[in-house]
Design a protein around this motif. Structure first.
Motif, PDB file in Angstrom:
ATOM      1  N   PHE A 105     -33.336  17.329   5.522  1.00 47.25           N
ATOM      2  CA  PHE A 105     -32.869  16.297   4.598  1.00 47.25           C
ATOM      3  C   PHE A 105     -33.625  14.987   4.821  1.00 47.25           C
ATOM      4  CE2 PHE A 105     -30.546  15.611   8.468  1.00 47.25           C
ATOM      5  CZ  PHE A 105     -30.332  14.246   8.539  1.00 47.25           C
ATOM      6  N   THR A 106     -33.544  14.109   3.820  1.00 47.95           N
ATOM      7  CA  THR A 106     -34.106  12.763   3.954  1.00 47.95           C
ATOM      8  C   THR A 106     -33.047  11.851   4.550  1.00 47.95           C
ATOM      9  OG1 THR A 106     -35.559  13.073   2.049  1.00 47.95           O
ATOM     10  CG2 THR A 106     -35.095  10.800   2.709  1.00 47.95           C
ATOM     11  N   ALA A 107     -33.407  11.120   5.591  1.00 45.06           N
ATOM     12  CA  ALA A 107     -32.476  10.221   6.273  1.00 45.06           C
ATOM     13  C   ALA A 107     -32.717   8.788   5.817  1.00 45.06           C
ATOM     14  CB  ALA A 107     -32.644  10.323   7.780  1.00 45.06           C
ATOM     15  N   HIS A 108     -31.637   8.063   5.552  1.00 44.48           N
ATOM     16  CA  HIS A 108     -31.766   6.659   5.155  1.00 44.48           C
ATOM     17  C   HIS A 108     -32.365   5.863   6.314  1.00 44.48           C
ATOM     18  CE1 HIS A 108     -30.766   2.661   3.676  1.00 44.48           C
ATOM     19  NE2 HIS A 108     -30.569   3.218   2.495  1.00 44.48           N
ATOM     20  N   PRO A 109     -33.284   4.924   6.027  1.00 48.02           N
ATOM     21  CA  PRO A 109     -33.978   4.209   7.100  1.00 48.02           C
ATOM     22  C   PRO A 109     -33.239   2.998   7.662  1.00 48.02           C
ATOM     23  CG  PRO A 109     -34.891   3.559   4.980  1.00 48.02           C
ATOM     24  CD  PRO A 109     -33.890   4.643   4.697  1.00 48.02           C
ATOM     25  N   MET A 110     -32.000   2.753   7.259  1.00 49.40           N
ATOM     26  CA  MET A 110     -31.257   1.581   7.726  1.00 49.40           C
ATOM     27  C   MET A 110     -31.139   1.581   9.246  1.00 49.40           C
ATOM     28  SD  MET A 110     -27.365   0.459   6.644  1.00 49.40           S
ATOM     29  CE  MET A 110     -27.802   0.421   4.907  1.00 49.40           C
ATOM     30  N   ASN A 111     -31.261   0.402   9.839  1.00 48.33           N
ATOM     31  CA  ASN A 111     -31.106   0.294  11.282  1.00 48.33           C
ATOM     32  C   ASN A 111     -29.647   0.498  11.668  1.00 48.33           C
ATOM     33  OD1 ASN A 111     -30.671  -1.186  13.997  1.00 48.33           O
ATOM     34  ND2 ASN A 111     -32.890  -1.075  13.819  1.00 48.33           N
ATOM     35  N   VAL A 112     -29.412   1.346  12.659  1.00 46.86           N
ATOM     36  CA  VAL A 112     -28.049   1.718  13.018  1.00 46.86           C
ATOM     37  C   VAL A 112     -27.253   0.568  13.633  1.00 46.86           C
ATOM     38  CG1 VAL A 112     -28.657   4.160  13.310  1.00 46.86           C
ATOM     39  CG2 VAL A 112     -28.794   2.600  15.276  1.00 46.86           C
ATOM     40  N   ALA A 146     -25.821  -1.910   2.153  1.00 52.25           N
ATOM     41  CA  ALA A 146     -26.670  -1.462   1.048  1.00 52.25           C
ATOM     42  C   ALA A 146     -26.210  -1.980  -0.311  1.00 52.25           C
ATOM     43  CB  ALA A 146     -26.706   0.074   1.021  1.00 52.25           C
ATOM     44  N   TRP A 147     -24.901  -2.064  -0.507  1.00 51.61           N
ATOM     45  CA  TRP A 147     -24.350  -2.363  -1.822  1.00 51.61           C
ATOM     46  C   TRP A 147     -23.740  -3.752  -1.957  1.00 51.61           C
ATOM     47  CZ3 TRP A 147     -21.029   2.733  -2.331  1.00 51.61           C
ATOM     48  CH2 TRP A 147     -21.879   3.818  -2.595  1.00 51.61           C
ATOM     49  N   GLY A 148     -23.303  -4.324  -0.861  1.00 54.92           N
ATOM     50  CA  GLY A 148     -22.541  -5.560  -0.937  1.00 54.92           C
ATOM     51  C   GLY A 148     -21.052  -5.274  -1.076  1.00 54.92           C
ATOM     52  N   PRO A 149     -20.212  -6.308  -0.946  1.00 60.68           N
ATOM     53  CA  PRO A 149     -18.763  -6.100  -0.892  1.00 60.68           C
ATOM     54  C   PRO A 149     -18.133  -5.620  -2.193  1.00 60.68           C
ATOM     55  CG  PRO A 149     -19.298  -8.438  -0.824  1.00 60.68           C
ATOM     56  CD  PRO A 149     -20.587  -7.708  -0.659  1.00 60.68           C
ATOM     57  N   GLU A 150     -18.613  -6.069  -3.332  1.00 62.61           N
ATOM     58  CA  GLU A 150     -17.941  -5.733  -4.600  1.00 62.61           C
ATOM     59  C   GLU A 150     -18.043  -4.243  -4.906  1.00 62.61           C
ATOM     60  OE1 GLU A 150     -18.134  -6.945  -9.348  1.00 62.61           O
ATOM     61  OE2 GLU A 150     -18.888  -8.345  -7.830  1.00 62.61           O
ATOM     62  N   LYS A 151     -19.253  -3.711  -4.854  1.00 61.70           N
ATOM     63  CA  LYS A 151     -19.427  -2.285  -5.146  1.00 61.70           C
ATOM     64  C   LYS A 151     -18.771  -1.420  -4.068  1.00 61.70           C
ATOM     65  CE  LYS A 151     -22.881   1.273  -6.130  1.00 61.70           C
ATOM     66  NZ  LYS A 151     -24.318   1.582  -6.402  1.00 61.70           N
TER      67      LYS A 151
END
Length: 352
Positions: free
Chosen positions: A325-332, A188-193
């Motif tokens: 709750f709201t669940a993030h839609p990212m594929n597991v 979601a964020w990339g390596p730096e964050k």
């Protein structure tokens, strides 16, 4: 000697090939009587409630379940050593990252099932059908409601902020649950964050990582820390416990569902896939389809305090109260692919 002890002894004995592990009883159990339909289940799940699910499957289908247990890495090593002769039909475990490790080792075969595709949302299954999530758990936050406001833990970023310097409890970096969480953050964020977040978490630790998720929750209750990272079902299990001390603890400690990029809380799965060399492929697919059925979904949720994964199935009372709750839609399936990078970041930051 029990099968579990036999397996662990074989894993420790490096001079012996793992394929020789097990005794004659173990070998016989995987074959079944003449004409008997069987399913050889390699499972890393350790929940008593699963036995009720397996019994329900046997009753509904007439297929006998032969259960072989171990941790995910033990079972993966065993299947590798057994090779094409492996009796494994289904591999089941409690984290998408561990399922991916089995897939990456070439131990799972893709399957096409209209029943599974209709029941399990696309983000909770591997895109090519190598594995399917059959229950959900959120990796979220337990917090001391006398010291922390809900809005202070409504994003994952806040856990690494100076607000919680020296006030965070979390288990070790080699927990697959933490590896999958950091893997999701990397996606979601990339390596730096993500690197900055991991370093912030380490700086915020109230103590070196120790114990399991329930230990983190109890540490919040004892005042060791104000917030802790935990899987939802551990907290729900304590909330529904027959132990008055656990119930009293959840009066003070509450469960928060941080949001990742405003899209919801990080969700992982328990699930399974059909073994590459499954000798009972049809039975294996039938087993996974049964796990996705409404009856099995509700039974699993009732017994293990996980959230149903199948579309339209509501959790039973006691679990339902936490389900909104709201669940993030990212594929597991992403979590496993990111594990090595996650482990590298965590180790470099001193997350032991």
């Amino acid at each position: 000697m029990t099968l579990r002890r036999t397996l662990m002894a074989c894993m420790a004995a490096l001079a012996l090939p793992l394929a020789a592990c097990g005794d004659q009883t173990d070998t016989a159990k995987t074959k079944g009587a003449a004409g008997e339909r069987v399913l050889n289940l390699y499972t890393a799940r350790h929940y008593d409630g699963d036995l009720q699910v397996y019994a329900a499957f046997e009753k509904a289908t007439g297929i006998k379940v032969n259960r072989i247990e171990g941790n995910p890495d033990q079972l993966i090593a065993r299947m590798q050593a057994e090779g094409a002769a492996s009796p494994a039909d289904v591999f089941v475990t409690a984290d998408a990252g561990a399922l991916w490790r089995a897939q990456d080792a070439g131990l799972l075969q893709p399957i096409s099932s209209e029943t599974l595709n209709a029941a399990i949302p696309a983000n909770l299954r591997e895109p090519q059908g190598h594995f399917f999530g059959t229950s959900r758990r959120a990796r979220v936050v337990a917090y001391d409601s006398t010291k922390v406001r809900p809005e202070e833990v409504d994003t994952y970023e806040e856990l690494a902020s100076p607000r919680f310097r020296g006030k965070l409890c979390v288990r070790s970096s080699d927990s697959v649950y933490n590896l999958s969480l950091v893997g999701a953050l990397l996606e979601a964020w990339g390596p730096e964050k993500t690197k900055a977040w991991v370093e912030g978490v380490v700086a915020n630790m109230a103590r070196p990582p120790e114990g399991g998720d329930r230990d983190q929750i109890r540490a919040v209750g004892a005042g060791v820390c104000e917030v802790a990272i935990t899987n939802s079902y551990y907290f729900i299990r304590m909330d529904r416990s027959t132990d008055p001390a656990d119930v009293a603890l959840t009066d003070k400690v509450k469960l928060g569902f941080p949001s990742l990029n405003g899209q919801g809380a990080h969700v992982n799965v328990s699930g399974g896939g059909v073994a590459r060399n499954a000798p009972h492929r049809a039975e294996a697919i039938a087993f996974l389809e049964f796990l996705a059925s409404p009856a099995a979904q509700v039974l699993n949720s009732e017994q293990n305090n996980e959230f149903p994964a199948a579309v339209g199935v509501q959790a039973p009372a006691g679990v339902r109260e936490f389900e909104g709750f709201t669940a993030h839609p990212m594929n597991v399936s992403v979590y496993g692919r990111r594990q090595a990078e996650a482990q590298s970041l965590m180790s470099a930051a001193g997350w032991r």
